[in-house]
Design an enzyme around this catalytic site. Structure first.
Site, mmCIF file in Angstrom:
data_model
loop_
_atom_site.group_PDB
_atom_site.id
_atom_site.type_symbol
_atom_site.label_atom_id
_atom_site.label_comp_id
_atom_site.label_asym_id
_atom_site.label_seq_id
_atom_site.Cartn_x
_atom_site.Cartn_y
_atom_site.Cartn_z
ATOM 1 N N ASP A 43 0.578 -1.306 0.033
ATOM 2 C CA ASP A 43 0.048 -0.032 -0.062
ATOM 3 C C ASP A 43 0.723 1.284 -0.061
ATOM 4 O O ASP A 43 1.868 1.354 0.774
ATOM 5 C CB ASP A 43 -1.024 0.086 1.233
ATOM 6 C CG ASP A 43 -1.831 1.209 1.562
ATOM 7 O OD1 ASP A 43 -2.791 1.183 0.495
ATOM 8 O OD2 ASP A 43 -1.615 1.973 2.228
ATOM 9 N N HIS B 114 -10.545 -0.358 -5.215
ATOM 10 C CA HIS B 114 -11.621 0.138 -4.019
ATOM 11 C C HIS B 114 -11.408 1.554 -3.896
ATOM 12 O O HIS B 114 -12.124 1.952 -3.119
ATOM 13 C CB HIS B 114 -11.086 -0.606 -2.780
ATOM 14 C CG HIS B 114 -9.873 -0.376 -2.247
ATOM 15 N ND1 HIS B 114 -8.840 -0.881 -2.956
ATOM 16 C CD2 HIS B 114 -9.305 0.211 -1.475
ATOM 17 C CE1 HIS B 114 -7.622 -0.288 -2.472
ATOM 18 N NE2 HIS B 114 -8.045 0.322 -1.599
#
Ligand code: TEU
Ligand code: CA
Length: 546
Positions: free
Chosen positions: A199, A315
């Site tokens: 991430d 997402h």
């Protein structure tokens, strides 16, 4: 180029919270994923990437980790995760984990110690600057609002956060911190995790002026060190770094096997990384020639060195059919299939975001109380509180660009809550579920779902889809996107009509002369002729053996 096992597979991204709830608490979990393994296997994906499941207070749905060694209660237990990994292994599905290493939760024990005492060992695990309560250090804005600096009276210092106040950035300069992270990664490898999505990994180096240096050479040094100490020790692990602003040159460096950093990266040139606070109403628009230029750059740029990831969204972005296709009837289905062909015909590892394979579309949220996303909620508060933007406009903005669009529950059937939960879902179900759902599409041989199954299959059956080089045709055509893939004497022709009207296209003669075989199409009864008569949003792939 050395061939790798992860070159030919398709990855499926699961936003666990919204995928399938097995215990009726309204939140998706490991048990839910376990129930859907047949579904994933039939779809044909070779890996699943699970959004963060580490213990978290969930201010950013798991992207704020409070314990890297535990799994969050909402997702299930460690035993259930182990069971899931084992069940996936049996089906030859690799389980990938989302590693959030740029920051932790403000409730992580490291941070709780760090903020109490400047002399704590953990103080230096985070990034601090002196100041006074009235005078914050210089710095830019955080992704989720406000300044990047937050005051802590106990230590009379500010801490640095790229995202929300609840996500203090970790200090990668500290070797003990890095060692802790590597130890943790090894822990998950030992559990059977076979892939990592890193991430916001291009944010780990700071520019010293209250911002992030996403172009720093130092990032590569850290990645090489992490590689050597963890996943690089095994051929069995797939890694993908989220490096939003990477250029082609940077991507080559990140994903060149020689440099031993990552298998591949996610770059967001197509997505646009200007979040909801950028002041742009809509996601970045493209003309078709611009879209071609962009893909051309990445397809050819990583041809010799490195490897592409291929995706239409995740997402954090709107639903693909709403953004790049046409989500209004009667074209939703055709355009969703056309987009699948375009992307899955390219060179790289494709990622499918849950629900994309059934053509799920953007949600309409009526007011901010219906939303969950921290980015949207913070931006709404900030922009409407001083009257800069009206609440109505802000909702329009959120509905076009907001991250909750992609996070509504997966639509399994036409029953209550789309079959996602027997309880109350944590985020509203998109009312379109009565029409758009898995059960209905299982029944229909022409559904988007069955089409995705075929598209995924092509990559396994035809090595040219994996390794053929990419040649763009008609770069200036503003309605049709066509390209070839070439592997020795073998050729593929991919043709996609982006127009909501019929179009004619003259194709290279050799496809007709050599009676090219039609591998896939989203319309019945198509014929190969010198000039293809394409229906609205029609897509075809032709193959010549050579
Ligand atoms: O997203 C990171 C993010 O916001 C990037 O798009 C960012 O703009 C880029 O890295 C800048 O180079 C990830 C997650 O996908 C998201 O859901 C999280 O909210 C966020 O990190 C914080 O963990
Ligand atoms: Ca649950």
């Amino acid at each position: 180029m050395k061939r790798e096992w992860w070159h030919s597979l398709t990855v499926y991204q699961i936003y666990t919270r919204s995928f399938c709830d097995s215990n009726g608490d309204g939140i998706g979990d490991f048990g839910g994923i376990l129930q859907k393994l047949d579904y994933l296997q039939e779809l044909g994906v070779g890996a699943i990437w699970l959004s963060p499941f580490n213990d978290s207070p969930n201010y950013d749905n798991g992207y704020d980790v409070s314990d890297y060694y535990k799994v969050m209660e909402e997702a299930g237990t460690m035993e259930e995760l182990e069971e899931l990994i084992a069940a996936c292994e049996k089906r030859e599905i690799v389980v990938m984990m989302d590693l959030v290493l740029n920051h932790s939760s403000h409730l992580h024990p490291w941070f709780l110690e760090a903020r109490k005492d400047r002399n704590s060992k953990y103080h230096d695990f985070y990034i601090w600057k002196e100041g006074t309560k009235e005078q914050p250090p210089e710095g830019g804005g955080a992704f989720f609002g406000g300044s990047t600096w937050e005051w802590v009276p106990e230590v009379q210092e500010y801490y640095y956060h790229s995202f929300s106040v609840m996500q203090p950035d970790l200090n990668w300069k500290n070797p003990s911190l890095r060692k802790e992270l590597y130890r943790m990664i090894q822990f998950w490898m030992d559990k059977g995790i076979r892939g990592f999505r890193l991430d916001a990994i291009d944010n780990i180096v700071k520019d010293g002026h209250g911002g992030n240096d996403t172009h720093s050479e130092q990032i590569h040094t850290y990645l090489m060190e992490m590689n050597q100490n963890t996943y690089g020790k095994s051929e069995q692990i797939l890694t993908v770094g989220e490096t939003g602003g990477a250029t082609v040159e940077m991507a080559q460096q990140y994903s060149d096997p020689e440099s031993q950093e990552l298998s591949m990266i996610f770059q967001f040139e197509l997505m646009g990384i200007d979040g909801i606070r950028s002041g742009n109403w809509d996601p970045k628009p493209y003309t078709l020639p611009q879209l071609k230029q962009l893909f051309e750059k990445w397809q050819t740029g990583l041809e010799e060195k490195g490897w592409n990831s291929l995706f239409w969204g995740n997402h954090d972005f709107p639903r693909v059919v709403s953004r790049f296709g046409n989500d209004r009837e009667p074209y939703r289905e055709k355009s969703a299939k056309m987009l699948a062909v375009l992307l899955h015909g390219m060179k790289g590892t494709p990622y499918i975001y849950q629900g994309e394979e059934i053509g799920m579309k953007n949600m309409v949220f009526h007011n901010i109380e219906e939303c969950n996303d921290i980015e949207a909620i913070n931006a709404y508060k900030e922009y409407t509180s001083d009257g800069r933007i009206t609440p109505e406009d802000m909702m329009r903005y959120i509905n076009r660009k907001g991250r909750d669009n992609a996070r509504t529950p997966m639509q399994w059937n036409a029953e209550k809550n789309a079959g996602f939960t027997t309880g109350t879902p944590w985020l509203m179900t998109n009312p379109c579920y009565t029409k758009i759902n898995v059960a209905a599409q299982e029944e229909d041989p022409d559904s988007i779902l069955n089409f995705y199954r075929k598209v995924i299959r092509l990559r396994k059956d035809y090595p040219i889809v994996v390794y053929g080089s990419y040649e763009l045709l008609y770069p200036e055509h503003d309605k049709i996107y066509a390209y070839e893939r070439i592997l020795g004497q073998e050729k593929l022709l991919v043709v996609c009509n982006f127009a909501g009207e019929a179009m004619d296209l003259e194709i290279p003669a050799e496809f007709v002369e050599k009676s090219a075989k039609l591998l896939i199409s989203n319309y019945p009864g198509t014929k190969i002729t010198d000039t293809l008569h394409l229906q609205p949003y029609e897509a075809r792939v032709y193959h010549i053996e050579g």
